[in-house]
Design a protein around this motif. Structure first.
Motif, PDB file in Angstrom:
ATOM      1  N   PHE A 103       2.066 -12.806 -10.993  1.00 58.06           N
ATOM      2  CA  PHE A 103       3.049 -13.853 -11.241  1.00 58.06           C
ATOM      3  C   PHE A 103       2.304 -15.127 -11.634  1.00 58.06           C
ATOM      4  N   VAL A 104       2.655 -15.684 -12.758  1.00 57.02           N
ATOM      5  CA  VAL A 104       2.037 -16.936 -13.225  1.00 57.02           C
ATOM      6  C   VAL A 104       3.116 -18.021 -13.207  1.00 57.02           C
ATOM      7  N   TYR A 105       2.833 -19.113 -12.492  1.00 59.07           N
ATOM      8  CA  TYR A 105       3.845 -20.142 -12.300  1.00 59.07           C
ATOM      9  C   TYR A 105       3.352 -21.518 -12.762  1.00 59.07           C
ATOM     10  N   GLU A 106       4.302 -22.394 -12.991  1.00 59.65           N
ATOM     11  CA  GLU A 106       4.050 -23.817 -13.213  1.00 59.65           C
ATOM     12  C   GLU A 106       4.786 -24.567 -12.103  1.00 59.65           C
ATOM     13  N   LYS A 107       4.080 -25.370 -11.333  1.00 55.34           N
ATOM     14  CA  LYS A 107       4.676 -26.082 -10.197  1.00 55.34           C
ATOM     15  C   LYS A 107       5.012 -27.510 -10.605  1.00 55.34           C
ATOM     16  N   ILE A 108       6.262 -27.894 -10.376  1.00 52.88           N
ATOM     17  CA  ILE A 108       6.723 -29.237 -10.728  1.00 52.88           C
ATOM     18  C   ILE A 108       7.369 -29.864  -9.494  1.00 52.88           C
ATOM     19  N   ASP A 109       6.804 -30.981  -9.029  1.00 53.88           N
ATOM     20  CA  ASP A 109       7.305 -31.660  -7.834  1.00 53.88           C
ATOM     21  C   ASP A 109       7.974 -32.984  -8.173  1.00 53.88           C
ATOM     22  N   THR A 110       9.038 -33.292  -7.406  1.00 53.49           N
ATOM     23  CA  THR A 110       9.578 -34.645  -7.334  1.00 53.49           C
ATOM     24  C   THR A 110       9.608 -35.004  -5.853  1.00 53.49           C
ATOM     25  N   PHE A 111      10.148 -36.152  -5.518  1.00 51.16           N
ATOM     26  CA  PHE A 111      10.118 -36.572  -4.110  1.00 51.16           C
ATOM     27  C   PHE A 111      10.959 -35.663  -3.217  1.00 51.16           C
ATOM     28  N   ASP A 112      11.965 -34.988  -3.781  1.00 42.19           N
ATOM     29  CA  ASP A 112      12.828 -34.156  -2.949  1.00 42.19           C
ATOM     30  C   ASP A 112      13.015 -32.739  -3.490  1.00 42.19           C
ATOM     31  N   CYS A 113      12.173 -32.352  -4.429  1.00 39.34           N
ATOM     32  CA  CYS A 113      12.373 -31.048  -5.059  1.00 39.34           C
ATOM     33  C   CYS A 113      11.046 -30.443  -5.531  1.00 39.34           C
ATOM     34  N   CYS A 114      10.924 -29.152  -5.372  1.00 43.53           N
ATOM     35  CA  CYS A 114       9.778 -28.427  -5.924  1.00 43.53           C
ATOM     36  C   CYS A 114      10.293 -27.244  -6.722  1.00 43.53           C
ATOM     37  N   ARG A 115       9.950 -27.221  -7.985  1.00 46.14           N
ATOM     38  CA  ARG A 115      10.330 -26.108  -8.854  1.00 46.14           C
ATOM     39  C   ARG A 115       9.101 -25.259  -9.160  1.00 46.14           C
ATOM     40  N   LEU A 116       9.272 -23.949  -9.057  1.00 47.88           N
ATOM     41  CA  LEU A 116       8.253 -23.011  -9.505  1.00 47.88           C
ATOM     42  C   LEU A 116       8.803 -22.314 -10.737  1.00 47.88           C
ATOM     43  N   ASN A 117       8.369 -22.765 -11.891  1.00 48.27           N
ATOM     44  CA  ASN A 117       8.798 -22.128 -13.129  1.00 48.27           C
ATOM     45  C   ASN A 117       7.878 -20.946 -13.402  1.00 48.27           C
ATOM     46  N   PHE A 118       8.417 -19.747 -13.286  1.00 48.45           N
ATOM     47  CA  PHE A 118       7.609 -18.563 -13.523  1.00 48.45           C
ATOM     48  C   PHE A 118       7.543 -18.309 -15.022  1.00 48.45           C
ATOM     49  N   PRO A 154       0.800  -1.224   0.000  1.00 47.99           N
ATOM     50  CA  PRO A 154       0.000   0.000   0.000  1.00 47.99           C
ATOM     51  C   PRO A 154       0.833   1.274   0.000  1.00 47.99           C
ATOM     52  N   ASP A 155       2.168   1.126  -0.018  1.00 48.89           N
ATOM     53  CA  ASP A 155       3.051   2.283  -0.132  1.00 48.89           C
ATOM     54  C   ASP A 155       2.493   3.228  -1.198  1.00 48.89           C
ATOM     55  N   PRO A 156       2.286   4.522  -0.874  1.00 51.99           N
ATOM     56  CA  PRO A 156       1.676   5.447  -1.839  1.00 51.99           C
ATOM     57  C   PRO A 156       2.450   5.594  -3.143  1.00 51.99           C
ATOM     58  N   TYR A 157       3.746   5.270  -3.120  1.00 46.90           N
ATOM     59  CA  TYR A 157       4.542   5.344  -4.345  1.00 46.90           C
ATOM     60  C   TYR A 157       4.292   4.131  -5.246  1.00 46.90           C
ATOM     61  N   ILE A 158       3.768   3.063  -4.652  1.00 51.83           N
ATOM     62  CA  ILE A 158       3.603   1.805  -5.382  1.00 51.83           C
ATOM     63  C   ILE A 158       2.135   1.439  -5.561  1.00 51.83           C
ATOM     64  N   ASN A 159       1.369   1.401  -4.465  1.00 50.13           N
ATOM     65  CA  ASN A 159      -0.071   1.130  -4.515  1.00 50.13           C
ATOM     66  C   ASN A 159      -0.381  -0.082  -5.399  1.00 50.13           C
ATOM     67  N   THR A 160       0.219  -1.204  -5.052  1.00 55.69           N
ATOM     68  CA  THR A 160       0.153  -2.389  -5.904  1.00 55.69           C
ATOM     69  C   THR A 160      -0.201  -3.637  -5.112  1.00 55.69           C
ATOM     70  N   ASP A 161      -1.092  -4.442  -5.667  1.00 54.76           N
ATOM     71  CA  ASP A 161      -1.432  -5.730  -5.081  1.00 54.76           C
ATOM     72  C   ASP A 161      -0.701  -6.825  -5.845  1.00 54.76           C
ATOM     73  N   ILE A 162      -0.244  -7.832  -5.122  1.00 54.75           N
ATOM     74  CA  ILE A 162       0.461  -8.957  -5.732  1.00 54.75           C
ATOM     75  C   ILE A 162      -0.509 -10.101  -5.925  1.00 54.75           C
ATOM     76  N   LYS A 163      -0.563 -10.621  -7.136  1.00 52.31           N
ATOM     77  CA  LYS A 163      -1.395 -11.786  -7.416  1.00 52.31           C
ATOM     78  C   LYS A 163      -0.506 -12.905  -7.950  1.00 52.31           C
TER      79      LYS A 163
END
Length: 219
Positions: free
Chosen positions: A107-122, A68-77
């Protein structure tokens, strides 16, 4: 002393943030299927990332937006590529015509999981200025109607036909304002539910052809 953040800084850092997050193993998210939980995680990571580099005024958190900083006034989705949309608190029918009243960074992501790893490909990141956050279909038609010389009754009837939330008095007041202040073309799809349902596919596909909608490419 940290510099005061600006919109230019915000968009620049968003690109670098996506690069960093895409290359990281997000172990905390392994097996997590709740999109809201993933979104909250990314939002907090981005806010922390910015606060490490910049001074950000806290502003009035009652506005219900992430920065809500007046210089930014931005919501993150943050939303998954499988269904790029999210909800937003309902305030007034006017938002559908003149925008949400604040900027969005999506931000639009693709989530990829393995047994020991999680990748967020933006796969995409988009900054949308406040006056471009109105509903695409409604604003497109209102702009056409104003160009064709529509009067207050015409516009009021159109708002009623489209089931824009409100009553006859709200429609009349909006119609008067629309004739005096023709809205800009919006680029979101906003439903008439008790919460706005925002769909971002249109802005993602614009490819920087519209002023006020910036898509970042870091690949």
């Amino acid at each position: 002393m940290k510099p005061q953040i600006t919109i230019k800084d915000l968009t620049h850092e968003a690109k670098k943030f996506c690069e960093k997050m895409t290359s990281k193993n997000h172990k905390e998210l392994i097996g997590v299927t709740d999109g809201k939980a993933v979104g909250t995680y990314v939002e907090h990571c981005f806010q922390n990332y910015l606060s490490e580099k910049y001074f950000i005024q806290s502003g009035n958190s009652a506005k219900g937006i992430d920065i809500p900083d007046p210089y930014i006034n931005t919501d993150i989705k943050v939303t998954s590529i499988t269904q790029p949309q999210s909800s937003c608190p309902f305030k007034s029918a006017r938002q559908k015509i003149y925008g949400l009243g604040y900027n969005l960074i999506v931000f639009v992501y693709e989530k990829i999981d393995t047994f020991d790893c999680c990748r967020l490909n933006f796969v995409n990141c988009t900054f949308i200025e406040a006056d471009r956050t109105a509903d695409y279909t409604i604003t497109k038609r209102l702009i056409e109607m104003c160009k064709d010389g529509a009067n207050e009754e015409d516009i009021s009837a159109f708002l009623s036909d489209k089931n824009v939330p409100g009553d006859e008095i709200i429609y009349q007041n909006l119609a008067m304002e629309i004739i005096k202040n023709v809205p800009k073309q919006g680029y979101l799809t906003i439903s008439n539910a008790l919460q706005w349902r925002l769909q971002y596919k249109r802005v993602i596909s614009l490819e920087n052809t519209v002023k006020g909608v910036v898509n970042f490419d870091w690949k």
